[in-house]
Design a protein around this motif. Sequence first.
Motif, PDB file in Angstrom:
ATOM      1  N   HIS A  45     121.441  66.200   8.632  1.00  0.00           N
ATOM      2  CA  HIS A  45     120.638  67.200   9.760  1.00  0.00           C
ATOM      3  C   HIS A  45     121.349  68.558   9.540  1.00  0.00           C
ATOM      4  O   HIS A  45     122.498  68.774   9.820  1.00  0.00           O
ATOM      5  CB  HIS A  45     120.745  66.848  10.987  1.00  0.00           C
ATOM      6  CG  HIS A  45     119.814  67.553  11.949  1.00  0.00           C
ATOM      7  ND1 HIS A  45     118.384  67.840  11.751  1.00  0.00           N
ATOM      8  CD2 HIS A  45     120.078  68.503  13.074  1.00  0.00           C
ATOM      9  CE1 HIS A  45     118.077  68.628  12.663  1.00  0.00           C
ATOM     10  NE2 HIS A  45     119.071  69.134  13.255  1.00  0.00           N
TER      11      HIS A  45
ATOM     12  N   ALA B 148     119.584  68.896  23.610  1.00  0.00           N
ATOM     13  CA  ALA B 148     119.899  68.088  22.704  1.00  0.00           C
ATOM     14  C   ALA B 148     119.107  67.705  21.791  1.00  0.00           C
ATOM     15  O   ALA B 148     119.241  67.395  20.530  1.00  0.00           O
ATOM     16  CB  ALA B 148     121.089  67.206  23.468  1.00  0.00           C
ATOM     17  N   SER B 149     117.902  67.001  22.487  1.00  0.00           N
ATOM     18  CA  SER B 149     116.970  66.169  21.486  1.00  0.00           C
ATOM     19  C   SER B 149     116.297  67.258  20.676  1.00  0.00           C
ATOM     20  O   SER B 149     116.130  66.840  19.486  1.00  0.00           O
ATOM     21  CB  SER B 149     115.792  65.564  22.745  1.00  0.00           C
ATOM     22  OG  SER B 149     116.535  64.554  23.333  1.00  0.00           O
TER      23      SER B 149
ATOM     24  N   ARG C 179     117.390  70.157  19.268  1.00  0.00           N
ATOM     25  CA  ARG C 179     118.219  70.571  18.432  1.00  0.00           C
ATOM     26  C   ARG C 179     118.396  69.348  17.271  1.00  0.00           C
ATOM     27  O   ARG C 179     118.650  69.753  15.889  1.00  0.00           O
ATOM     28  CB  ARG C 179     119.732  70.715  18.719  1.00  0.00           C
ATOM     29  CG  ARG C 179     119.582  72.269  19.494  1.00  0.00           C
ATOM     30  CD  ARG C 179     120.823  72.806  19.923  1.00  0.00           C
ATOM     31  NE  ARG C 179     120.729  73.964  20.697  1.00  0.00           N
ATOM     32  CZ  ARG C 179     120.757  74.383  21.899  1.00  0.00           C
ATOM     33  NH1 ARG C 179     121.176  73.191  22.574  1.00  0.00           N
ATOM     34  NH2 ARG C 179     120.704  75.508  22.481  1.00  0.00           N
ATOM     35  N   ASP C 180     118.581  67.952  17.615  1.00  0.00           N
ATOM     36  CA  ASP C 180     118.721  66.933  16.982  1.00  0.00           C
ATOM     37  C   ASP C 180     117.623  66.537  16.045  1.00  0.00           C
ATOM     38  O   ASP C 180     117.524  65.919  14.919  1.00  0.00           O
ATOM     39  CB  ASP C 180     119.188  65.540  17.398  1.00  0.00           C
ATOM     40  CG  ASP C 180     120.685  65.866  18.181  1.00  0.00           C
ATOM     41  OD1 ASP C 180     121.258  66.741  17.434  1.00  0.00           O
ATOM     42  OD2 ASP C 180     120.990  65.054  18.880  1.00  0.00           O
ATOM     43  N   TYR C 181     116.185  66.948  16.380  1.00  0.00           N
ATOM     44  CA  TYR C 181     114.853  66.707  15.860  1.00  0.00           C
ATOM     45  C   TYR C 181     114.468  67.824  14.845  1.00  0.00           C
ATOM     46  O   TYR C 181     114.023  67.347  13.813  1.00  0.00           O
ATOM     47  CB  TYR C 181     114.129  66.247  16.979  1.00  0.00           C
ATOM     48  CG  TYR C 181     112.688  65.690  16.694  1.00  0.00           C
ATOM     49  CD1 TYR C 181     112.571  65.147  15.368  1.00  0.00           C
ATOM     50  CD2 TYR C 181     111.638  65.902  17.302  1.00  0.00           C
ATOM     51  CE1 TYR C 181     111.176  64.511  15.085  1.00  0.00           C
ATOM     52  CE2 TYR C 181     110.493  65.056  17.075  1.00  0.00           C
ATOM     53  CZ  TYR C 181     110.037  64.767  16.004  1.00  0.00           C
ATOM     54  OH  TYR C 181     109.009  64.034  15.908  1.00  0.00           O
TER      55      TYR C 181
ATOM     56  N   GLN D 225     113.689  76.024  14.410  1.00  0.00           N
ATOM     57  CA  GLN D 225     113.923  76.179  15.956  1.00  0.00           C
ATOM     58  C   GLN D 225     113.376  77.503  16.289  1.00  0.00           C
ATOM     59  O   GLN D 225     114.014  78.367  16.350  1.00  0.00           O
ATOM     60  CB  GLN D 225     115.082  75.989  16.354  1.00  0.00           C
ATOM     61  CG  GLN D 225     115.710  74.337  15.844  1.00  0.00           C
ATOM     62  CD  GLN D 225     116.823  74.062  16.403  1.00  0.00           C
ATOM     63  OE1 GLN D 225     117.872  74.807  16.781  1.00  0.00           O
ATOM     64  NE2 GLN D 225     117.581  72.733  16.051  1.00  0.00           N
TER      65      GLN D 225
ATOM     66  N   THR E 141     116.140  61.984   9.116  1.00  0.00           N
ATOM     67  CA  THR E 141     115.935  60.535   9.753  1.00  0.00           C
ATOM     68  C   THR E 141     115.757  59.260   8.641  1.00  0.00           C
ATOM     69  O   THR E 141     116.050  58.366   8.633  1.00  0.00           O
ATOM     70  CB  THR E 141     114.860  60.580  10.668  1.00  0.00           C
ATOM     71  OG1 THR E 141     115.287  61.379  11.969  1.00  0.00           O
ATOM     72  CG2 THR E 141     114.636  59.169  11.485  1.00  0.00           C
TER      73      THR E 141
END
Length: 266
Positions: free
Chosen positions: A132, A151-152, A154-156, A160, A213
Amino acid sequence: MEAEIGGAVVHYVEHGDGIPVLALHGAGVDHREMAGALEPVFRGRPGYRRVYPDLPGMGRTPVPDRLRGSDDVLDLLLGLIDAVVGDQQFVIVGHSFGGYLARGIAARRPAQVAGLALICPLGEEPRDVPAHAVLHASADVADALSPAEQASFRDYFVVQTPATVERFRKYVAPALPLVDRDGLGRVFDQWRLSDTSAYAGPTLILAGRQDATVGYAGAWDLVARYPHATYAVLDRAGHALPHEQTGLLTALIAEWLDRVDEHRAA
């Protein structure tokens, strides 16, 4: 709306009239993510009845005890199709795990499925999955999202921006507390489908170049199974491709629907 399928209740939302479009979301969200991605496509395109179910363990669809793997989820979806669509032809759009289930439906009902669109589809053998990495960040999420949501997000997302923060806040974040993680754990213990065989109808396969992912390389392997597939890898897109590349998503889905219409008229 709700449909009772073999004693299990499936919640779904639908919009419009015409040829049914079954839209299947990925794991950890609910129908709102697919509706947010696809409704702009149909805004100026009448003649489609969009059906957005919550998959088991997400949104307002519980996981029955008897569901022990993806084949059981597939059987539930086939029951939903029988109840909501009947014997009409329909098209399917699936994102991530929803894309994997869409492949299973096309394998089981090839004559009824008029078209298949796969967005960042989960596959049996993902390969060359990148780490990522955020490509662009121009949003301050502190005021818009809770710490857990930040957090979700930024991880997805690999893009941004204020626009993607708003899409996350509207279409993804509301589903996060609704996930039955124990129920999903039972499903993913046996997540491989028994049949994802070839499908010859109009197909679209979209992958994100920065998808950390499922990657994009494994999606190319699907092209051999789908002889009428358009395959596209979109830069500046991760697993959240439907939010990060909205313009290209709309254009490519529209072109796929044109091919579906042409194929049905032939």
